[in-house]
Design a protein around this motif. Sequence first.
Motif, PDB file in Angstrom:
ATOM      1  N   LEU A 139       0.850  -1.180   0.000  1.00 43.76           N
ATOM      2  CA  LEU A 139       0.000   0.000   0.000  1.00 43.76           C
ATOM      3  C   LEU A 139       0.889   1.235   0.000  1.00 43.76           C
ATOM      4  CD1 LEU A 139      -2.641  -0.968   2.766  1.00 43.76           C
ATOM      5  CD2 LEU A 139      -3.001  -1.029   0.288  1.00 43.76           C
ATOM      6  N   ASP A 140       0.906   1.984  -1.102  1.00 43.57           N
ATOM      7  CA  ASP A 140       1.678   3.220  -1.122  1.00 43.57           C
ATOM      8  C   ASP A 140       0.888   4.318  -0.409  1.00 43.57           C
ATOM      9  OD1 ASP A 140      -0.293   4.054  -2.924  1.00 43.57           O
ATOM     10  OD2 ASP A 140       1.021   3.941  -4.682  1.00 43.57           O
ATOM     11  N   ASP A 141       1.374   5.556  -0.456  1.00 44.30           N
ATOM     12  CA  ASP A 141       0.726   6.636   0.287  1.00 44.30           C
ATOM     13  C   ASP A 141      -0.758   6.770  -0.062  1.00 44.30           C
ATOM     14  OD1 ASP A 141       3.188   7.126   1.345  1.00 44.30           O
ATOM     15  OD2 ASP A 141       3.487   9.079   0.395  1.00 44.30           O
ATOM     16  N   THR A 142      -1.050   6.764  -1.347  1.00 41.78           N
ATOM     17  CA  THR A 142      -2.441   6.944  -1.789  1.00 41.78           C
ATOM     18  C   THR A 142      -3.307   5.766  -1.359  1.00 41.78           C
ATOM     19  OG1 THR A 142      -1.705   8.254  -3.689  1.00 41.78           O
ATOM     20  CG2 THR A 142      -3.913   7.297  -3.794  1.00 41.78           C
ATOM     21  N   LEU A 144      -2.720   3.695   1.056  1.00 43.06           N
ATOM     22  CA  LEU A 144      -2.828   3.650   2.510  1.00 43.06           C
ATOM     23  C   LEU A 144      -3.889   4.635   3.002  1.00 43.06           C
ATOM     24  CD1 LEU A 144      -1.466   2.208   4.938  1.00 43.06           C
ATOM     25  CD2 LEU A 144      -0.089   4.279   5.224  1.00 43.06           C
ATOM     26  N   ALA A 145      -3.957   5.801   2.397  1.00 47.94           N
ATOM     27  CA  ALA A 145      -5.000   6.754   2.762  1.00 47.94           C
ATOM     28  C   ALA A 145      -6.387   6.174   2.471  1.00 47.94           C
ATOM     29  CB  ALA A 145      -4.806   8.066   2.007  1.00 47.94           C
ATOM     30  N   ALA A 146      -6.529   5.473   1.354  1.00 47.23           N
ATOM     31  CA  ALA A 146      -7.805   4.826   1.030  1.00 47.23           C
ATOM     32  C   ALA A 146      -8.117   3.710   2.029  1.00 47.23           C
ATOM     33  CB  ALA A 146      -7.757   4.273  -0.389  1.00 47.23           C
ATOM     34  N   GLU A 147      -7.099   2.995   2.461  1.00 45.06           N
ATOM     35  CA  GLU A 147      -7.286   1.953   3.473  1.00 45.06           C
ATOM     36  C   GLU A 147      -7.806   2.571   4.771  1.00 45.06           C
ATOM     37  OE1 GLU A 147      -6.843  -1.947   5.387  1.00 45.06           O
ATOM     38  OE2 GLU A 147      -7.004  -1.305   3.300  1.00 45.06           O
ATOM     39  N   GLY A 148      -7.224   3.705   5.166  1.00 43.67           N
ATOM     40  CA  GLY A 148      -7.687   4.369   6.372  1.00 43.67           C
ATOM     41  C   GLY A 148      -9.133   4.818   6.255  1.00 43.67           C
ATOM     42  N   ALA A 149      -9.504   5.342   5.097  1.00 46.29           N
ATOM     43  CA  ALA A 149     -10.884   5.776   4.889  1.00 46.29           C
ATOM     44  C   ALA A 149     -11.848   4.596   4.973  1.00 46.29           C
ATOM     45  CB  ALA A 149     -11.006   6.472   3.538  1.00 46.29           C
ATOM     46  N   ALA A 150     -11.456   3.444   4.406  1.00 45.17           N
ATOM     47  CA  ALA A 150     -12.308   2.252   4.459  1.00 45.17           C
ATOM     48  C   ALA A 150     -12.473   1.771   5.898  1.00 45.17           C
ATOM     49  CB  ALA A 150     -11.703   1.149   3.593  1.00 45.17           C
TER      50      ALA A 150
END
Length: 406
Positions: A139-142, A144-150
């Motif tokens: 998971l790159d930066d983008t 990883l941010a999507a993972e956090g949102a999910a």
Amino acid sequence: MELTEHRDLRGGRPCWVAAGDNTLTPDSFPAGEAEIAIIGAGVMGAMLADRLTAAGRQVVLLDRRPPAHGSTAASTALVMWGADVPLTHLAARIGADEAARRWTRVFATVRRLADHIDASGIDCGRIDRPELYLAGTLLDDTALAAEGAARRRAGLPSLWIDAADVAARFGIAARSALLSEGCFEVDPVRLTLGLLARARGAGARACFPADVIRIEPGDVALTLHLADGRSLRARDVIIASGYERATWFLPAAFTVGASYAIATAPGTAPLWRDNAMIWEASSPYLYTRATADGRIIAGGEDEDFADARRRDALIGTKSGTIAAKLATMIDVADVSVDCAWAAAFGASPDGLPAIGRAAHHDRLWLAAGFGGNGVSFAALGAELIAAALSGTPDPDAACFDPYRFG
């Protein structure tokens, strides 16, 4: 083919227990019939025994080794609720709602386990820790941010923080990360022995060495046949044999490979702030945490083979690699290794365990905590199987069914 595989489950020197160390005395082997027999006295077996005896069940544990002397003694026991397969990746396979259902159930189980340990007074070095999940090759930066949102949409406590804030807050090399709450650390051997002591105090028996090689079906009970000729009838049998798979029953999707770990000497920590548990969204990955006595544990560098001789031959090389990667991650000059070990490690396609009734057997159950969260999955196994045996199946049971991959 025997009931479960025979493996050399660990090599090298883990930091929890010395080879051959055992202060427990086995209980006498029961005559006649038991209500519930559990095959395996690691953390899964102990968790099940504690739960079931508290519900008034009569339990016998059988293990070819002393309790906590298999894979449990090699565990690094980061008790987390995030699985090896990211939530967004799992959602792409089975849908966002079903992925969230599985993750939120594990989260709730981990919090209940923390409460149970504290309320029971089990002395296992349990300490709440923040978890830091660093961006990496998976998971790159983008992503990883999507993972956090999910995770947040699912009601899970994860916050994305940028690289500069990670470096400033935790004192490690700058990398974006998800910061999550609700995780903790334990000494896995002390936890297992504490749970087992509670179960034995409530009437459970722990019999070892007791190598179950065959299960014979019957109309009202199953008969367990041991390698030394003894036998035991039980109304229900739970196979909690860890990475020594019950290959007659556990699907091939649940695989065994090798993993590696190191530990510094006690008193080394802290080497970063807040003693966060840190791991990477990478393949190969790296994870690290501190212990209650100030060791730094780090691990990873998994291999997809299970041969113990080949695995252990790499301990020296792997420990050097892990130490070098750890030094880079936490931004220190070097890391001095006190203990280094290798162990069998189980994986599944979705990073989740195999828990449920064995196919075509009404009173035979599988409790296989495959995936990176062995302690968390042991608590989950105890919840799900206890519910099934009580006659009120858990509504989430199908999520972790051993045959869910078809």
